[in-house]
Design a protein around this motif. Structure first.
Motif, mmCIF file in Angstrom:
data_model
loop_
_atom_site.group_PDB
_atom_site.id
_atom_site.type_symbol
_atom_site.label_atom_id
_atom_site.label_comp_id
_atom_site.label_asym_id
_atom_site.label_seq_id
_atom_site.Cartn_x
_atom_site.Cartn_y
_atom_site.Cartn_z
ATOM 1 N N ASP A 32 -5.579 34.573 -2.303
ATOM 2 C CA ASP A 32 -6.309 34.648 -3.578
ATOM 3 C C ASP A 32 -7.203 33.432 -3.831
ATOM 4 O OD1 ASP A 32 -4.886 36.979 -3.963
ATOM 5 O OD2 ASP A 32 -3.483 36.097 -5.410
ATOM 6 N N GLY A 33 -7.084 32.411 -2.995
ATOM 7 C CA GLY A 33 -7.857 31.189 -3.207
ATOM 8 C C GLY A 33 -7.345 30.353 -4.355
ATOM 9 N N THR A 34 -6.033 30.447 -4.635
ATOM 10 C CA THR A 34 -5.464 29.719 -5.774
ATOM 11 C C THR A 34 -4.470 28.639 -5.343
ATOM 12 O OG1 THR A 34 -3.769 31.421 -6.071
ATOM 13 C CG2 THR A 34 -5.799 31.647 -7.367
ATOM 14 N N LEU A 35 -4.535 28.234 -4.088
ATOM 15 C CA LEU A 35 -3.716 27.119 -3.620
ATOM 16 C C LEU A 35 -4.666 26.029 -3.148
ATOM 17 C CD1 LEU A 35 -0.454 26.996 -1.793
ATOM 18 C CD2 LEU A 35 -2.341 25.733 -0.777
ATOM 19 N N ARG A 36 -4.482 24.836 -3.681
ATOM 20 C CA ARG A 36 -5.346 23.697 -3.350
ATOM 21 C C ARG A 36 -4.492 22.609 -2.711
ATOM 22 N NH1 ARG A 36 -8.791 21.246 -8.140
ATOM 23 N NH2 ARG A 36 -6.737 21.096 -9.072
ATOM 24 N N LEU A 37 -5.004 22.034 -1.642
ATOM 25 C CA LEU A 37 -4.336 20.909 -0.994
ATOM 26 C C LEU A 37 -4.961 19.615 -1.491
ATOM 27 C CD1 LEU A 37 -4.080 22.164 2.704
ATOM 28 C CD2 LEU A 37 -2.487 22.499 0.800
ATOM 29 N N LEU A 38 -4.117 18.607 -1.685
ATOM 30 C CA LEU A 38 -4.586 17.310 -2.177
ATOM 31 C C LEU A 38 -4.157 16.206 -1.227
ATOM 32 C CD1 LEU A 38 -3.555 17.704 -5.921
ATOM 33 C CD2 LEU A 38 -5.843 17.986 -4.970
ATOM 34 N N GLU A 39 -5.091 15.346 -0.912
ATOM 35 C CA GLU A 39 -4.816 14.136 -0.138
ATOM 36 C C GLU A 39 -4.931 12.965 -1.107
ATOM 37 O OE1 GLU A 39 -4.044 11.195 2.560
ATOM 38 O OE2 GLU A 39 -3.614 13.338 2.694
ATOM 39 N N VAL A 40 -3.861 12.196 -1.249
ATOM 40 C CA VAL A 40 -3.821 11.101 -2.211
ATOM 41 C C VAL A 40 -4.423 9.838 -1.600
ATOM 42 C CG1 VAL A 40 -2.308 9.605 -3.590
ATOM 43 C CG2 VAL A 40 -1.781 12.055 -3.348
ATOM 44 N N LYS A 41 -5.336 9.235 -2.334
ATOM 45 C CA LYS A 41 -5.912 7.930 -2.013
ATOM 46 C C LYS A 41 -5.646 7.060 -3.237
ATOM 47 C CE LYS A 41 -7.670 9.373 1.858
ATOM 48 N NZ LYS A 41 -7.068 8.973 3.125
ATOM 49 N N SER A 42 -4.968 5.940 -3.038
ATOM 50 C CA SER A 42 -4.517 5.178 -4.199
ATOM 51 C C SER A 42 -4.879 3.705 -4.114
ATOM 52 C CB SER A 42 -2.999 5.302 -4.332
ATOM 53 O OG SER A 42 -2.374 4.767 -3.183
ATOM 54 N N THR A 43 -4.909 3.113 -5.294
ATOM 55 C CA THR A 43 -5.112 1.672 -5.421
ATOM 56 C C THR A 43 -4.379 1.199 -6.670
ATOM 57 O OG1 THR A 43 -6.744 -0.120 -5.528
ATOM 58 C CG2 THR A 43 -7.265 1.872 -6.768
ATOM 59 N N GLY A 44 -4.075 -0.067 -6.695
ATOM 60 C CA GLY A 44 -3.488 -0.674 -7.876
ATOM 61 C C GLY A 44 -4.381 -1.778 -8.416
ATOM 62 N N ASN B 221 0.829 -1.213 0.000
ATOM 63 C CA ASN B 221 0.000 0.000 0.000
ATOM 64 C C ASN B 221 0.856 1.253 0.000
ATOM 65 O OD1 ASN B 221 -2.321 -1.514 0.004
ATOM 66 N ND2 ASN B 221 -2.692 -1.311 2.191
ATOM 67 N N LYS B 222 1.951 1.234 0.758
ATOM 68 C CA LYS B 222 2.833 2.397 0.843
ATOM 69 C C LYS B 222 3.485 2.695 -0.511
ATOM 70 C CE LYS B 222 6.404 4.354 3.784
ATOM 71 N NZ LYS B 222 7.243 4.162 4.958
ATOM 72 N N ARG B 223 3.910 1.660 -1.203
ATOM 73 C CA ARG B 223 4.546 1.853 -2.512
ATOM 74 C C ARG B 223 3.539 2.288 -3.571
ATOM 75 N NH1 ARG B 223 9.057 -2.987 -2.638
ATOM 76 N NH2 ARG B 223 10.352 -2.055 -1.022
ATOM 77 N N THR B 224 2.314 1.757 -3.492
ATOM 78 C CA THR B 224 1.264 2.197 -4.415
ATOM 79 C C THR B 224 0.977 3.674 -4.204
ATOM 80 O OG1 THR B 224 0.281 -0.015 -4.453
ATOM 81 C CG2 THR B 224 -1.127 1.808 -5.161
ATOM 82 N N ALA B 225 0.901 4.102 -2.940
ATOM 83 C CA ALA B 225 0.648 5.510 -2.628
ATOM 84 C C ALA B 225 1.778 6.392 -3.146
ATOM 85 C CB ALA B 225 0.469 5.698 -1.126
#
Length: 167
Positions: free
Chosen positions: A90-102, A23-27
């Motif tokens: 300015d509201g032009t920075l977005r944070l992303l949380e990665v959820k992954s699968t293989g 899971n860690k490597r897929t992420a």
């Protein structure tokens, strides 16, 4: 022995090895591929992570440092502390949380995909609204879907609250 290698070589996508062996490597693989696919998308350094948390706190929006994996500058501001603060203003920075699968059986809409959501991720997603998105990535099908917390709730077939505890 047949002389065949015990492990098949990993496919390479533009010099990024696809590694779904854990899971860690897929992420990690998903994180690298998302940065390659989305413009101005970066994995924050420790200093950038701190700058992001401080800048959002100044706006009265708590951001926990471990609640996001990537950030995306939606314009050409520099990645300096001042640039990050201006992008947040300015509201032009977005944070992303990665959820992954293989898993190859997960379709392009991620139907049937089961994932966890930390309390920190939940609280930050609620505080930031559209400026915080979950980046779902399938490393086998190369599918990326971005969803806000509200979009996730609309798609959800079930929500199973849990607490995980580590000693």
């Amino acid at each position: 022995m047949t002389g065949l290698p015990l492990e098949l070589p990993l496919p390479i996508v533009d010099e990024i090895e696809i590694d779904n062996s854990s899971n860690k490597r897929t992420a990690r693989t998903a994180t690298l591929l998302i940065m390659k696919e989305l413009e101005r998308c970066y994995e924050p350094s420790n200093a950038e992570r701190s700058d992001i948390c401080v800048a959002f706190a100044r706006k009265g929006k708590p951001v926990y440092g471990k609640a996001f994996d990537l950030f995306q500058m939606l314009d050409d501001k520099p990645r300096s502390a001042k640039g990050i603060e201006q992008a947040i203003q300015d509201g032009t920075l977005r944070l992303l949380e990665v959820k992954s699968t293989g898993r190859a059986k997960i379709d392009e809409e991620f139907s049937g995909y089961f994932f966890s959501l930390s309390t920190a991720e939940l609280l930050v997603a609620q505080a930031l609204g559209d400026l915080y998105q979950f980046a779902f990535y399938n490393t086998t099908t190369k599918t990326l879907k971005l969803h806000t917390l509200n979009e996730i709730y609309k798609k959800a077939k079930g929500v199973y609250p849990t607490w995980s505890i580590r000693f």
